[in-house]
Design a protein around this motif. Structure first.
Motif, mmCIF file in Angstrom:
data_model
loop_
_atom_site.group_PDB
_atom_site.id
_atom_site.type_symbol
_atom_site.label_atom_id
_atom_site.label_comp_id
_atom_site.label_asym_id
_atom_site.label_seq_id
_atom_site.Cartn_x
_atom_site.Cartn_y
_atom_site.Cartn_z
ATOM 1 N N UNK A 1 9.968 10.699 1.095
ATOM 2 C CA UNK A 1 10.621 11.447 1.826
ATOM 3 C C UNK A 1 11.723 10.833 2.886
ATOM 4 N N UNK A 2 12.057 9.661 2.689
ATOM 5 C CA UNK A 2 12.683 9.051 3.518
ATOM 6 C C UNK A 2 12.540 8.721 5.122
ATOM 7 N N UNK A 3 11.384 8.848 5.398
ATOM 8 C CA UNK A 3 10.694 8.691 6.630
ATOM 9 C C UNK A 3 9.713 7.660 6.769
ATOM 10 N N UNK A 4 9.609 6.851 7.935
ATOM 11 C CA UNK A 4 8.765 5.733 8.010
ATOM 12 C C UNK A 4 7.351 6.387 8.410
ATOM 13 N N UNK A 5 6.202 5.854 7.724
ATOM 14 C CA UNK A 5 5.131 6.317 8.045
ATOM 15 C C UNK A 5 4.524 5.525 9.013
ATOM 16 N N UNK B 1 -5.904 12.160 7.253
ATOM 17 C CA UNK B 1 -5.737 13.315 6.340
ATOM 18 C C UNK B 1 -4.561 13.406 5.873
ATOM 19 N N UNK B 2 -3.417 13.450 6.814
ATOM 20 C CA UNK B 2 -2.272 13.769 6.364
ATOM 21 C C UNK B 2 -1.173 12.772 7.026
ATOM 22 N N UNK B 3 0.073 12.285 6.602
ATOM 23 C CA UNK B 3 0.871 11.660 7.101
ATOM 24 C C UNK B 3 1.579 12.017 8.405
ATOM 25 N N UNK B 4 1.643 10.859 9.499
ATOM 26 C CA UNK B 4 2.215 11.083 10.811
ATOM 27 C C UNK B 4 3.650 10.695 10.794
ATOM 28 N N UNK B 5 4.304 11.357 11.348
ATOM 29 C CA UNK B 5 6.031 10.841 11.307
ATOM 30 C C UNK B 5 6.525 10.998 12.885
ATOM 31 N N UNK B 6 7.503 10.356 13.263
ATOM 32 C CA UNK B 6 8.175 10.546 14.430
ATOM 33 C C UNK B 6 8.547 11.912 14.773
ATOM 34 N N UNK B 7 8.475 12.259 15.744
ATOM 35 C CA UNK B 7 8.674 13.578 16.160
ATOM 36 C C UNK B 7 7.310 14.535 16.280
ATOM 37 N N UNK B 8 6.464 14.088 15.477
ATOM 38 C CA UNK B 8 4.972 14.912 15.503
ATOM 39 C C UNK B 8 4.454 14.963 16.965
ATOM 40 N N UNK B 9 3.809 15.940 17.277
ATOM 41 C CA UNK B 9 3.259 15.890 18.720
ATOM 42 C C UNK B 9 1.655 15.913 18.363
ATOM 43 N N UNK B 10 0.912 14.944 18.831
ATOM 44 C CA UNK B 10 -0.584 14.534 18.505
ATOM 45 C C UNK B 10 -1.367 15.437 19.582
ATOM 46 N N UNK C 1 5.858 1.347 7.042
ATOM 47 C CA UNK C 1 5.964 1.588 8.525
ATOM 48 C C UNK C 1 7.187 1.202 8.930
ATOM 49 N N UNK C 2 8.045 0.521 8.171
ATOM 50 C CA UNK C 2 9.365 0.075 8.624
ATOM 51 C C UNK C 2 10.549 0.382 7.942
ATOM 52 N N UNK C 3 10.389 0.237 6.653
ATOM 53 C CA UNK C 3 11.473 0.816 5.600
ATOM 54 C C UNK C 3 11.350 2.074 5.068
ATOM 55 N N UNK D 1 0.830 -1.269 0.110
ATOM 56 C CA UNK D 1 0.003 -0.099 0.060
ATOM 57 C C UNK D 1 0.703 1.403 0.009
ATOM 58 N N UNK D 2 0.271 2.172 -0.533
ATOM 59 C CA UNK D 2 1.012 3.685 -0.385
ATOM 60 C C UNK D 2 0.257 4.231 0.740
#
Length: 344
Positions: free
Chosen positions: A239-243, A276-285, A231-233, A83-84
């Motif tokens: 963007x080179x960041x895990x989703x 609605x938008x991707x979430x990445x590590x260091x984002x504050x929810x 989520x892992x690769x 999946x994308x």
């Protein structure tokens, strides 16, 4: 012949196809402990056997969303390994509580297909049912996923879009057998607010915020045996960041909603949902909730609230979700419309 499985691609799906997912998973008290370690959840029904028994249940069940993640995770190798993005949910019904010792399995049916205009991806719609060891359905839901094509020259299937209800009617909700909140203990639950205290149109800012860490979201995703590569690769993302798994955001927002909705104990249905938008590590929810509707049930002391739970990056600067063009604003992570059971 290769003995490994690279996952299904868009052209591998056919309308009406039924998929029995591996591997059955027996739920233990360890799942509850890890769920509590990952999310700041404090709902009394899922924390205390004694509170659950006083509510008419035999013991404290597994949190509804934890059970959802387990059923969902079974489907990933067959539905969304390539999946994308997971795009949305509808017609989610929680049919029976799940208890430690129950073994959960999943089966899905392909109910819609649509190739995207770029010819490189398509959207697959599935209806998934989770069952316990007795073959009883504990939940069902629909979701749609954008999946890569293996061969961009593969012919597009006929477009079929499922006719999904915009929301469940209150009468379609399943109240757990025996649930009785006529003697509900508000002191133990953590708040005094009951069904009568909420007004349609009311917005509740849940105040608390949590910054997502890389390790915890990967631990959570592995806990549910979700194998989606994004989520892992990190090399699979431009963007080179895990989703971060969207379910991690759902559970975080639901846990944060305790502050203001501590007595909305049970998730009874999911009407609609969008990441609605991707979430990445260091984002504050952060999170806020809008009350969309109210309904009574036939169970003693039990009412239902239809709630719109919104997760944001940081605290909401206001409560609008979309811009003038009708697109989700960049700080909106999750838009989840669900029914919850609450004492009257």
């Amino acid at each position: 012949m290769s003995k490994t499985f690279a996952g299904n691609f868009f052209e591998d799906y056919t309308l009406g196809q039924k998929i029995t997912h591996a591997v059955p998973r027996t739920v233990t008290s360890g799942d509850r402990a890890l769920y509590t370690a990952l999310y700041p959840t404090r709902f009394a029904l899922y924390s205390s056997d004694e509170f659950a028994r006083a509510s008419g249940l035999p013991a404290s069940p597994l949190e509804d969303l934890a059970a959802f993640h387990i059923v969902f995770g079974k489907t990933v190798p067959d539905v969304s390994l390539n999946a994308v993005a997971n795009l949305g949910y509808a017609e989610g019904r929680f049919l029976k509580p799940v208890y430690p010792g129950d073994t959960l399995s999943s089966e899905s049916e392909v109910i819609g297909l649509k190739q995207n205009s770029n010819g490189r991806t398509g959207v697959v719609y599935v209806r998934t049912t989770g069952t316990n060891q007795r073959g009883e359905a504990v939940m069902s839901y629909c979701r749609w996923v954008m999946v890569r094509k293996r061969d961009v020259d593969a012919p597009a299937p006929e477009t079929v879009l499922p006719d999904l209800a915009p929301a469940l009617e209150a009468g379609e909700l399943t109240v757990p057998e025996g649930l009785d909140w006529s003697g509900y203990n508000f002191a133990q639950s953590g708040e005094r607010h009951r069904w009568d205290d909420y007004e349609i149109g009311e917005i509740i800012d849940h105040v608390d915020r949590v910054t997502v860490e890389e390790a915890e979201h990967m631990l959570a995703t592995r806990l549910w045996q979700n194998t989606a590569k994004v989520h892992f690769d990190a090399t699979l993302r431009e963007d080179g960041r895990r989703l971060i798994y969207g379910g991690h955001v759902i559970s975080m927002a639901r846990a944060l909603s305790f502050n203001g909705l501590a007595n909305a104990q049970i998730v009874a249905g999911i009407n609609a949902g969008a990441h609605a938008n991707p979430c990445h590590s260091s984002d504050t929810i952060g999170a806020f909730t809008e009350v969309l509707d109210k309904a009574e049930t036939a169970a003693p002391g039990v009412g239902a609230l239809r709630l719109r739970l919104v997760a944001t990056k940081g605290g909401p600067d206001d409560y609008s979700l979309k811009n003038d063009a009708g697109k989700y604003r960049s700080n909106i992570l999750l838009d989840l419309d669900y029914w919850a059971l609450i004492p009257t």
